[in-house]
Design a protein around this motif. Structure first.
Motif, mmCIF file in Angstrom:
data_model
loop_
_atom_site.group_PDB
_atom_site.id
_atom_site.type_symbol
_atom_site.label_atom_id
_atom_site.label_comp_id
_atom_site.label_asym_id
_atom_site.label_seq_id
_atom_site.Cartn_x
_atom_site.Cartn_y
_atom_site.Cartn_z
ATOM 1 N N ALA A 189 -112.524 -27.077 -35.445
ATOM 2 C CA ALA A 189 -111.210 -26.967 -36.081
ATOM 3 C C ALA A 189 -110.168 -27.690 -35.234
ATOM 4 C CB ALA A 189 -110.828 -25.500 -36.256
ATOM 5 N N TYR A 190 -110.222 -27.470 -33.919
ATOM 6 C CA TYR A 190 -109.298 -28.148 -33.005
ATOM 7 C C TYR A 190 -109.454 -29.660 -33.122
ATOM 8 C CZ TYR A 190 -107.233 -29.890 -28.689
ATOM 9 O OH TYR A 190 -106.479 -30.600 -27.781
ATOM 10 N N LEU A 191 -110.689 -30.139 -33.204
ATOM 11 C CA LEU A 191 -110.955 -31.573 -33.315
ATOM 12 C C LEU A 191 -110.249 -32.175 -34.527
ATOM 13 C CD1 LEU A 191 -112.570 -34.235 -32.796
ATOM 14 C CD2 LEU A 191 -114.395 -33.221 -34.190
ATOM 15 N N TRP A 192 -110.429 -31.548 -35.685
ATOM 16 C CA TRP A 192 -109.862 -32.121 -36.909
ATOM 17 C C TRP A 192 -108.355 -31.940 -36.977
ATOM 18 C CZ3 TRP A 192 -112.460 -35.654 -39.192
ATOM 19 C CH2 TRP A 192 -113.856 -35.648 -39.124
ATOM 20 N N PHE A 193 -107.851 -30.833 -36.446
ATOM 21 C CA PHE A 193 -106.395 -30.684 -36.362
ATOM 22 C C PHE A 193 -105.807 -31.784 -35.479
ATOM 23 C CE2 PHE A 193 -106.761 -25.837 -37.108
ATOM 24 C CZ PHE A 193 -106.569 -26.006 -38.468
ATOM 25 N N ASN A 194 -106.489 -32.084 -34.400
ATOM 26 C CA ASN A 194 -106.015 -33.103 -33.463
ATOM 27 C C ASN A 194 -105.960 -34.474 -34.137
ATOM 28 O OD1 ASN A 194 -105.073 -34.021 -31.013
ATOM 29 N ND2 ASN A 194 -107.075 -34.065 -30.012
ATOM 30 N N LEU A 195 -106.997 -34.793 -34.914
ATOM 31 C CA LEU A 195 -107.025 -36.079 -35.611
ATOM 32 C C LEU A 195 -105.928 -36.157 -36.673
ATOM 33 C CD1 LEU A 195 -110.894 -36.478 -35.967
ATOM 34 C CD2 LEU A 195 -109.375 -37.978 -34.659
ATOM 35 N N ALA A 196 -105.745 -35.069 -37.424
ATOM 36 C CA ALA A 196 -104.699 -35.066 -38.454
ATOM 37 C C ALA A 196 -103.316 -35.157 -37.820
ATOM 38 C CB ALA A 196 -104.811 -33.803 -39.307
ATOM 39 N N ALA A 197 -103.124 -34.458 -36.701
ATOM 40 C CA ALA A 197 -101.830 -34.497 -36.016
ATOM 41 C C ALA A 197 -101.514 -35.903 -35.525
ATOM 42 C CB ALA A 197 -101.830 -33.513 -34.847
ATOM 43 N N SER A 198 -102.549 -36.633 -35.110
ATOM 44 C CA SER A 198 -102.325 -38.003 -34.628
ATOM 45 C C SER A 198 -101.857 -38.923 -35.746
ATOM 46 C CB SER A 198 -103.615 -38.557 -34.011
ATOM 47 O OG SER A 198 -104.594 -38.822 -35.009
ATOM 48 N N GLN A 199 -102.028 -38.485 -37.005
ATOM 49 C CA GLN A 199 -101.568 -39.271 -38.148
ATOM 50 C C GLN A 199 -100.253 -38.733 -38.719
ATOM 51 O OE1 GLN A 199 -104.391 -41.269 -40.778
ATOM 52 N NE2 GLN A 199 -105.874 -39.678 -40.231
ATOM 53 N N GLY A 200 -99.637 -37.816 -37.978
ATOM 54 C CA GLY A 200 -98.308 -37.364 -38.369
ATOM 55 C C GLY A 200 -98.254 -36.102 -39.195
ATOM 56 N N VAL A 201 -99.364 -35.380 -39.330
ATOM 57 C CA VAL A 201 -99.347 -34.125 -40.087
ATOM 58 C C VAL A 201 -98.811 -33.032 -39.168
ATOM 59 C CG1 VAL A 201 -100.701 -32.460 -41.402
ATOM 60 C CG2 VAL A 201 -101.301 -34.895 -41.474
ATOM 61 N N GLU A 202 -97.574 -32.632 -39.397
ATOM 62 C CA GLU A 202 -96.897 -31.690 -38.499
ATOM 63 C C GLU A 202 -97.595 -30.338 -38.456
ATOM 64 O OE1 GLU A 202 -92.433 -29.729 -37.888
ATOM 65 O OE2 GLU A 202 -92.752 -31.405 -39.262
ATOM 66 N N ALA A 203 -98.048 -29.863 -39.618
ATOM 67 C CA ALA A 203 -98.729 -28.566 -39.658
ATOM 68 C C ALA A 203 -100.007 -28.598 -38.834
ATOM 69 C CB ALA A 203 -99.040 -28.184 -41.101
ATOM 70 N N ALA A 204 -100.655 -29.759 -38.787
ATOM 71 C CA ALA A 204 -101.887 -29.885 -38.008
ATOM 72 C C ALA A 204 -101.592 -29.769 -36.516
ATOM 73 C CB ALA A 204 -102.566 -31.214 -38.316
ATOM 74 N N ALA A 205 -100.478 -30.340 -36.076
ATOM 75 C CA ALA A 205 -100.112 -30.248 -34.659
ATOM 76 C C ALA A 205 -99.877 -28.790 -34.254
ATOM 77 C CB ALA A 205 -98.868 -31.084 -34.389
ATOM 78 N N LYS A 206 -99.210 -28.031 -35.124
ATOM 79 C CA LYS A 206 -98.959 -26.620 -34.826
ATOM 80 C C LYS A 206 -100.266 -25.831 -34.797
ATOM 81 C CE LYS A 206 -94.306 -26.618 -36.833
ATOM 82 N NZ LYS A 206 -93.430 -26.066 -37.905
ATOM 83 N N ALA A 207 -101.159 -26.128 -35.760
ATOM 84 C CA ALA A 207 -102.437 -25.420 -35.803
ATOM 85 C C ALA A 207 -103.283 -25.763 -34.583
ATOM 86 C CB ALA A 207 -103.178 -25.775 -37.089
ATOM 87 N N ARG A 208 -103.283 -27.035 -34.198
ATOM 88 C CA ARG A 208 -104.039 -27.465 -33.012
ATOM 89 C C ARG A 208 -103.557 -26.735 -31.765
ATOM 90 N NH1 ARG A 208 -102.078 -33.041 -31.226
ATOM 91 N NH2 ARG A 208 -100.339 -31.633 -30.756
ATOM 92 N N ASP A 209 -102.236 -26.697 -31.589
ATOM 93 C CA ASP A 209 -101.675 -26.075 -30.390
ATOM 94 C C ASP A 209 -101.944 -24.573 -30.351
ATOM 95 O OD1 ASP A 209 -100.779 -28.581 -29.776
ATOM 96 O OD2 ASP A 209 -98.701 -28.224 -30.402
ATOM 97 N N SER A 210 -102.061 -23.960 -31.534
ATOM 98 C CA SER A 210 -102.329 -22.519 -31.558
ATOM 99 C C SER A 210 -103.758 -22.196 -31.118
ATOM 100 C CB SER A 210 -102.090 -21.965 -32.968
ATOM 101 O OG SER A 210 -103.099 -22.406 -33.865
ATOM 102 N N LEU A 211 -104.643 -23.210 -31.141
ATOM 103 C CA LEU A 211 -106.039 -22.987 -30.751
ATOM 104 C C LEU A 211 -106.310 -23.301 -29.284
ATOM 105 C CD1 LEU A 211 -108.005 -24.424 -33.824
ATOM 106 C CD2 LEU A 211 -107.650 -22.025 -33.226
ATOM 107 N N VAL A 212 -105.376 -23.971 -28.630
ATOM 108 C CA VAL A 212 -105.616 -24.422 -27.252
ATOM 109 C C VAL A 212 -106.032 -23.269 -26.355
ATOM 110 C CG1 VAL A 212 -104.485 -25.326 -25.185
ATOM 111 C CG2 VAL A 212 -104.143 -26.455 -27.388
ATOM 112 N N TRP A 213 -105.336 -22.145 -26.465
ATOM 113 C CA TRP A 213 -105.586 -21.027 -25.555
ATOM 114 C C TRP A 213 -106.805 -20.213 -25.962
ATOM 115 C CZ3 TRP A 213 -102.835 -22.310 -21.681
ATOM 116 C CH2 TRP A 213 -101.602 -22.951 -21.877
ATOM 117 N N GLN A 214 -107.414 -20.562 -27.093
ATOM 118 C CA GLN A 214 -108.604 -19.836 -27.536
ATOM 119 C C GLN A 214 -109.896 -20.569 -27.171
ATOM 120 O OE1 GLN A 214 -108.287 -18.399 -31.652
ATOM 121 N NE2 GLN A 214 -106.103 -18.921 -31.633
ATOM 122 N N LEU A 215 -109.763 -21.750 -26.573
ATOM 123 C CA LEU A 215 -110.936 -22.549 -26.230
ATOM 124 C C LEU A 215 -111.107 -22.648 -24.721
ATOM 125 C CD1 LEU A 215 -110.501 -25.509 -28.768
ATOM 126 C CD2 LEU A 215 -111.719 -23.353 -29.094
#
Length: 254
Positions: A189-215
């Protein structure tokens, strides 16, 4: 010349009040007067009022004409079936199939019909149209026009995500995050959020950052490396995908 009271001949005249029951003609053309001596109420023609009335009508007509000329010509959005790409879509044109699916999904020029939309999305998706793969995956995920099928939805959204579709990448991250149509996998999930965030999807950046502390640190490092490799990859798009077993192809009647 001062007005004279027609009742007593007095020149002691003052302007009277207008009343709703006085009548349109009097209100528009005359001046109400009252004699100070005998209190007689009468009307006197006012030559200024017709001029003002004509000016007001002229201004109103002019404004109406100006507004009519300023309004853009609106082309009706409703279109007949002959103006839609049915023939090309039925003949197998993937671009026309995708376009037709979007029109039916949004009610653009046709009556909104999610079943028709899903049919055309699927046909275009099976020919490798990335946008169609994503839209067909969403239709399966939400059960719009088709039977809801999480596993098939995951398969189609994954195909679009692998081809770089930003929204599909975000949605694929959500599917991995919550285990919808696949086993829950927060690193993926973190992987795909990271890729989507790199293309400007703001919601993906927030979702990615919310997973950082869980990995774990090693999981983060591995997923970041894979995301970097995938984003820099210049490999050609994958071949036309084979359909998922859970979703047999739809028949099309030209």
């Amino acid at each position: 010349m001062s007005p004279i009271c027609p009742h007593c001949g007095s020149s002691q005249i003052r302007t009277a009040r207008l009343h709703a029951h006085d009548g349109v003609r009097h209100i528009l053309l005359d001046t109400p007067l009252r004699c100070r001596d005998c209190r007689h109420h009468f009307w006197k023609f006012n030559p200024v009022k017709p001029v003002l009335l004509l000016l007001a009508v002229g201004v109103l007509v002019g404004i109406t004409a100006w507004l009519a000329l300023e309004q853009p010509v609106v082309t009706p959005t409703a279109q007949t079936d002959s103006s839609l790409p049915h023939a090309r879509a039925a003949a197998g044109d993937a671009d026309a199939q995708l376009k037709l699916g979007l029109r039916y999904a949004e009610g653009d020029g046709v009556i909104q019909n999610q079943k028709e939309a899903a049919k055309w999305f699927e046909l275009a998706a099976r020919q490798g149209k990335t946008d169609a793969q994503y839209h067909y995956g969403l239709a399966l995920l939400k059960g719009r026009g088709v039977v809801q099928d999480y596993r098939a939805a995951f398969s189609w959204i994954e195909k679009a995500a692998q081809r770089g579709h930003a929204k599909a990448q975000f949605d694929l991250g959500e599917l991995y995050r919550y285990g919808t149509g696949t086993a829950a996998d927060k690193p993926r999930a973190y992987l795909w959020f990271n890729l989507a965030a790199s293309q400007g999807v703001e919601a993906a950046a927030k979702a990615r950052d919310s997973l950082v502390w869980q990995l774990k640190p090693e999981q983060l490092a591995a997923m970041q490396e894979e995301a970097r490799r995938m984003s820099l990859s210049t490999a050609a798009a994958p071949p036309t995908p084979s359909p998922p077993e859970a979703s047999p192809p739809l028949s099309v009647t030209p």
